[in-house]
Design a protein around this motif. Structure first.
Motif, PDB file in Angstrom:
ATOM      1  N   HIS A 140       0.278  -1.468  -0.263  1.00 12.25           N
ATOM      2  CA  HIS A 140       0.194  -0.133   0.060  1.00 12.25           C
ATOM      3  C   HIS A 140       0.702   1.945   0.165  1.00 12.25           C
ATOM      4  O   HIS A 140       0.483   2.195  -0.022  1.00 12.25           O
ATOM      5  CB  HIS A 140      -1.043  -0.182   1.344  1.00 12.25           C
ATOM      6  CG  HIS A 140      -1.877  -1.053   0.868  1.00 12.25           C
ATOM      7  ND1 HIS A 140      -1.602  -1.997   1.440  1.00 12.25           N
ATOM      8  CD2 HIS A 140      -3.105  -1.223   0.425  1.00 12.25           C
ATOM      9  CE1 HIS A 140      -2.997  -2.865   1.152  1.00 12.25           C
ATOM     10  NE2 HIS A 140      -4.097  -2.459   1.124  1.00 12.25           N
ATOM     11  N   GLY A 141       1.845   1.503  -0.135  1.00 10.99           N
ATOM     12  CA  GLY A 141       3.263   2.482  -0.557  1.00 10.99           C
ATOM     13  C   GLY A 141       3.618   2.753   0.647  1.00 10.99           C
ATOM     14  O   GLY A 141       4.449   3.911   0.770  1.00 10.99           O
ATOM     15  N   TRP A 142       4.010   1.963   2.083  1.00 14.82           N
ATOM     16  CA  TRP A 142       3.902   2.521   2.876  1.00 14.82           C
ATOM     17  C   TRP A 142       5.430   2.143   3.163  1.00 14.82           C
ATOM     18  O   TRP A 142       6.005   2.537   4.569  1.00 14.82           O
ATOM     19  CB  TRP A 142       2.928   2.155   4.352  1.00 14.82           C
ATOM     20  CG  TRP A 142       1.923   3.637   4.304  1.00 14.82           C
ATOM     21  CD1 TRP A 142       0.495   2.679   3.442  1.00 14.82           C
ATOM     22  CD2 TRP A 142       2.096   4.446   4.587  1.00 14.82           C
ATOM     23  NE1 TRP A 142       0.091   3.798   3.651  1.00 14.82           N
ATOM     24  CE2 TRP A 142       0.543   5.153   4.341  1.00 14.82           C
ATOM     25  CE3 TRP A 142       2.805   5.240   4.884  1.00 14.82           C
ATOM     26  CZ2 TRP A 142       0.471   5.994   4.719  1.00 14.82           C
ATOM     27  CZ3 TRP A 142       2.517   6.600   5.400  1.00 14.82           C
ATOM     28  CH2 TRP A 142       0.681   7.468   5.258  1.00 14.82           C
ATOM     29  N   GLY A 143       5.895   0.803   2.519  1.00 15.91           N
ATOM     30  CA  GLY A 143       7.375   0.320   3.049  1.00 15.91           C
ATOM     31  C   GLY A 143       8.485   1.558   3.381  1.00 15.91           C
ATOM     32  O   GLY A 143       9.090   0.499   4.527  1.00 15.91           O
ATOM     33  N   GLU A 144       8.858   2.266   2.434  1.00 13.07           N
ATOM     34  CA  GLU A 144       9.160   3.112   2.830  1.00 13.07           C
ATOM     35  C   GLU A 144       9.302   4.016   3.917  1.00 13.07           C
ATOM     36  O   GLU A 144      10.326   4.280   5.030  1.00 13.07           O
ATOM     37  CB  GLU A 144       9.686   3.788   1.477  1.00 13.07           C
ATOM     38  CG  GLU A 144      10.437   3.761  -0.022  1.00 13.07           C
ATOM     39  CD  GLU A 144       9.077   2.730  -0.467  1.00 13.07           C
ATOM     40  OE1 GLU A 144       9.235   2.037  -1.741  1.00 13.07           O
ATOM     41  OE2 GLU A 144       7.723   2.871  -0.216  1.00 13.07           O
ATOM     42  N   VAL A 145       8.138   4.478   4.431  1.00 14.72           N
ATOM     43  CA  VAL A 145       7.642   4.656   5.757  1.00 14.72           C
ATOM     44  C   VAL A 145       8.326   3.926   6.865  1.00 14.72           C
ATOM     45  O   VAL A 145       8.674   4.573   7.663  1.00 14.72           O
ATOM     46  CB  VAL A 145       6.263   5.203   5.746  1.00 14.72           C
ATOM     47  CG1 VAL A 145       6.120   5.810   7.390  1.00 14.72           C
ATOM     48  CG2 VAL A 145       6.584   6.640   4.646  1.00 14.72           C
ATOM     49  N   ALA A 146       8.052   2.570   6.716  1.00 10.93           N
ATOM     50  CA  ALA A 146       8.140   1.753   7.069  1.00 10.93           C
ATOM     51  C   ALA A 146       9.426   1.382   7.872  1.00 10.93           C
ATOM     52  O   ALA A 146      10.328   0.946   8.691  1.00 10.93           O
ATOM     53  CB  ALA A 146       7.886  -0.146   7.141  1.00 10.93           C
ATOM     54  N   VAL A 147      10.401   1.722   6.630  1.00 12.44           N
ATOM     55  CA  VAL A 147      12.067   1.612   6.674  1.00 12.44           C
ATOM     56  C   VAL A 147      12.432   2.402   7.132  1.00 12.44           C
ATOM     57  O   VAL A 147      13.618   2.128   8.251  1.00 12.44           O
ATOM     58  CB  VAL A 147      12.634   0.968   5.236  1.00 12.44           C
ATOM     59  CG1 VAL A 147      14.536   1.392   5.094  1.00 12.44           C
ATOM     60  CG2 VAL A 147      11.768  -0.006   4.657  1.00 12.44           C
ATOM     61  N   LEU A 198       2.898  -3.931 -10.041  1.00  9.46           N
ATOM     62  CA  LEU A 198       2.003  -2.976 -11.365  1.00  9.46           C
ATOM     63  C   LEU A 198       0.039  -4.741 -11.856  1.00  9.46           C
ATOM     64  O   LEU A 198      -0.360  -3.867 -11.203  1.00  9.46           O
ATOM     65  CB  LEU A 198       1.841  -1.985 -12.168  1.00  9.46           C
ATOM     66  CG  LEU A 198       1.367  -1.267 -13.102  1.00  9.46           C
ATOM     67  CD1 LEU A 198       0.121  -0.529 -12.281  1.00  9.46           C
ATOM     68  CD2 LEU A 198       0.986  -0.350 -14.109  1.00  9.46           C
ATOM     69  N   ALA A 199       1.337  -5.187 -12.310  1.00 15.89           N
ATOM     70  CA  ALA A 199       0.411  -6.011 -12.922  1.00 15.89           C
ATOM     71  C   ALA A 199      -0.043  -6.614 -12.049  1.00 15.89           C
ATOM     72  O   ALA A 199      -1.204  -7.581 -12.468  1.00 15.89           O
ATOM     73  CB  ALA A 199       1.385  -7.212 -14.167  1.00 15.89           C
ATOM     74  N   VAL A 207       4.407   1.855  -7.669  1.00 12.68           N
ATOM     75  CA  VAL A 207       3.666   1.828  -8.739  1.00 12.68           C
ATOM     76  C   VAL A 207       2.935   3.100  -8.188  1.00 12.68           C
ATOM     77  O   VAL A 207       2.064   3.617  -9.420  1.00 12.68           O
ATOM     78  CB  VAL A 207       2.804   0.363  -8.464  1.00 12.68           C
ATOM     79  CG1 VAL A 207       1.631   0.773  -8.826  1.00 12.68           C
ATOM     80  CG2 VAL A 207       3.313  -0.789  -8.881  1.00 12.68           C
ATOM     81  N   ARG A 208       2.744   3.711  -7.274  1.00 16.97           N
ATOM     82  CA  ARG A 208       1.654   5.098  -7.489  1.00 16.97           C
ATOM     83  C   ARG A 208       2.559   6.438  -7.263  1.00 16.97           C
ATOM     84  O   ARG A 208       1.545   6.584  -8.686  1.00 16.97           O
ATOM     85  CB  ARG A 208       1.471   5.133  -5.710  1.00 16.97           C
ATOM     86  CG  ARG A 208       0.202   3.960  -5.073  1.00 16.97           C
ATOM     87  CD  ARG A 208       0.636   4.459  -3.561  1.00 16.97           C
ATOM     88  NE  ARG A 208      -0.272   3.953  -3.379  1.00 16.97           N
ATOM     89  CZ  ARG A 208      -1.734   3.280  -2.647  1.00 16.97           C
ATOM     90  NH1 ARG A 208      -1.648   4.006  -3.502  1.00 16.97           N
ATOM     91  NH2 ARG A 208      -2.373   2.805  -1.985  1.00 16.97           N
ATOM     92  N   LEU A 209       3.516   6.383  -7.403  1.00 12.84           N
ATOM     93  CA  LEU A 209       4.381   7.325  -8.705  1.00 12.84           C
ATOM     94  C   LEU A 209       4.824   7.870  -9.548  1.00 12.84           C
ATOM     95  O   LEU A 209       5.280   8.612 -10.283  1.00 12.84           O
ATOM     96  CB  LEU A 209       5.115   8.060  -6.899  1.00 12.84           C
ATOM     97  CG  LEU A 209       4.684   8.498  -6.188  1.00 12.84           C
ATOM     98  CD1 LEU A 209       5.768   8.907  -4.507  1.00 12.84           C
ATOM     99  CD2 LEU A 209       3.914   9.223  -5.884  1.00 12.84           C
ATOM    100  N   ALA A 213       9.909   9.496 -10.421  1.00 12.16           N
ATOM    101  CA  ALA A 213       9.554  10.426  -8.822  1.00 12.16           C
ATOM    102  C   ALA A 213      10.880   8.970  -8.153  1.00 12.16           C
ATOM    103  O   ALA A 213      10.892   9.451  -6.569  1.00 12.16           O
ATOM    104  CB  ALA A 213       7.700  10.134  -8.257  1.00 12.16           C
ATOM    105  N   MET A 214      10.752   7.892  -8.175  1.00  9.31           N
ATOM    106  CA  MET A 214      11.776   7.048  -7.254  1.00  9.31           C
ATOM    107  C   MET A 214      13.105   7.795  -7.091  1.00  9.31           C
ATOM    108  O   MET A 214      13.375   8.271  -6.722  1.00  9.31           O
ATOM    109  CB  MET A 214      11.351   5.815  -7.484  1.00  9.31           C
ATOM    110  CG  MET A 214       9.483   5.092  -7.539  1.00  9.31           C
ATOM    111  SD  MET A 214       8.605   5.668  -5.631  1.00  9.31           S
ATOM    112  CE  MET A 214       9.987   5.217  -5.070  1.00  9.31           C
TER     113      MET A 214
END
Length: 292
Positions: A140-147, A198-199, A207-209, A213-214
């Motif tokens: 859900h796009g929160w992996g980087e925040v978790a890291v 994405l698939a 995927v979101r950005l 952007a990454m």
């Protein structure tokens, strides 16, 4: 491929410097402030590495169960998906590794107090919540925040605390810097896997950005991460403090350029390079603190 080699691959050794770097940075801070203690530091190191391995195992198992991996993927080989490791064996290994980390973590209660039991439970839940549960963070796009939280702020702050029994602001700031550096390892991973994710509907931040952007986020994390650790460097009174962070930035931006030029499996070496850049930075910081 099977046997021991499959399990070693599942540990994702090239990413383990991320958990080591946080503990090493905290040890440098403890040395600089005169609070270093070897036994709790080593316990923190063992706990951090085992917790990361457990999280990696869980990620492989739960992504397989959710149908998010495919045979012959561009990233490192997934033993469960490829049939080298049974799902049951991976699930057992996940909880066995987490249990071993918990046993080692209990040893830290002697140094930091019983409240660390709650912190340990939160870390264990975080290791699983990355890939499992009703709202897996990695999907859900929160992996980087978790890291940033679990590989930066938490290990740096707790490792310092069990040695000094306090946690000044410069330690928290340095933890945020380490977390941003570590998040770049996940950015490389998700950048590589964007099309596959994405698939299958895995909504990572890439995927979101999108990939452009990454790349920007990677560069921001490099500069901001190095800047946030500058106050920690100044505690050492080392002449190296302007040099090492600058070298980290230059090396990481070179990795970023390669990331922008590569696709697929060609990106895999950049994972290890990103992780090793932050570990070398942490080791040189510790060495500078010792030499002060």
């Amino acid at each position: 491929m099977g046997g021991v080699r499959a399990w070693v691959e599942a540990m994702r050794l090239r990413t383990l410097p991320v958990s080591v770097a946080g503990v090493v940075t905290a040890c440098g801070l403890a040395v600089a402030s005169g609070h270093f203690s070897a036994v709790p530091a080593l316990l923190c190191l063992a706990f951090a590495v085992l917790a990361q391995i457990a999280s990696n195992f869980a990620n492989e198992y739960y992504d397989y169960k959710a149908g998010l991996d495919r045979v012959g993927r561009d990233g490192p080989r997934r033993g469960v998906t490829e049939g080298d490791i049974t799902p049951r064996a991976m699930l057992c290994a996940t909880f066995a590794t987490l249990a071993l980390a918990a046993v080692i973590g209990c040893g830290l209660i002697y140094y930091g107090g019983w409240w660390l039991l709650g912190a340990g439970v939160a870390i264990a839940v975080g290791a699983l919540a990355y890939s499992a549960g009703p709202y897996p963070l990695s999907r859900h796009g929160w992996g980087e925040v978790a890291v940033v939280l679990f590989f930066g702020l938490v290990p740096v702050s707790l490792t310092y605390y069990v040695q000094a029994l306090c946690c000044p602001m410069q330690v928290i700031v340095a933890g945020a810097g380490v977390g941003l550096m570590g998040a770049n390892v996940l950015i490389v991973n998700n950048y590589r896997d964007r099309d596959d994710d994405l698939a299958v509907g895995k909504l990572t931040l890439a995927v979101r950005l999108g990939r452009p952007a990454m790349l920007i986020l990677y560069g921001f994390n490099v500069v901001a991460g190095a800047a946030l650790i500058v106050p920690a460097w100044m505690l050492t009174a080392s002449a190296l403090w302007p040099v090492v962070p600058a070298l980290y930035v230059v090396a990481s931006l070179a990795i970023l350029r390669q990331l922008s030029l590569r696709r697929g499996a060609a990106i895999n070496p950049l994972l290890g390079m990103t992780a090793m850049a932050m570990l070398v930075h942490a080791l040189l910081y510790l060495a500078s603190a010792i030499a002060q």
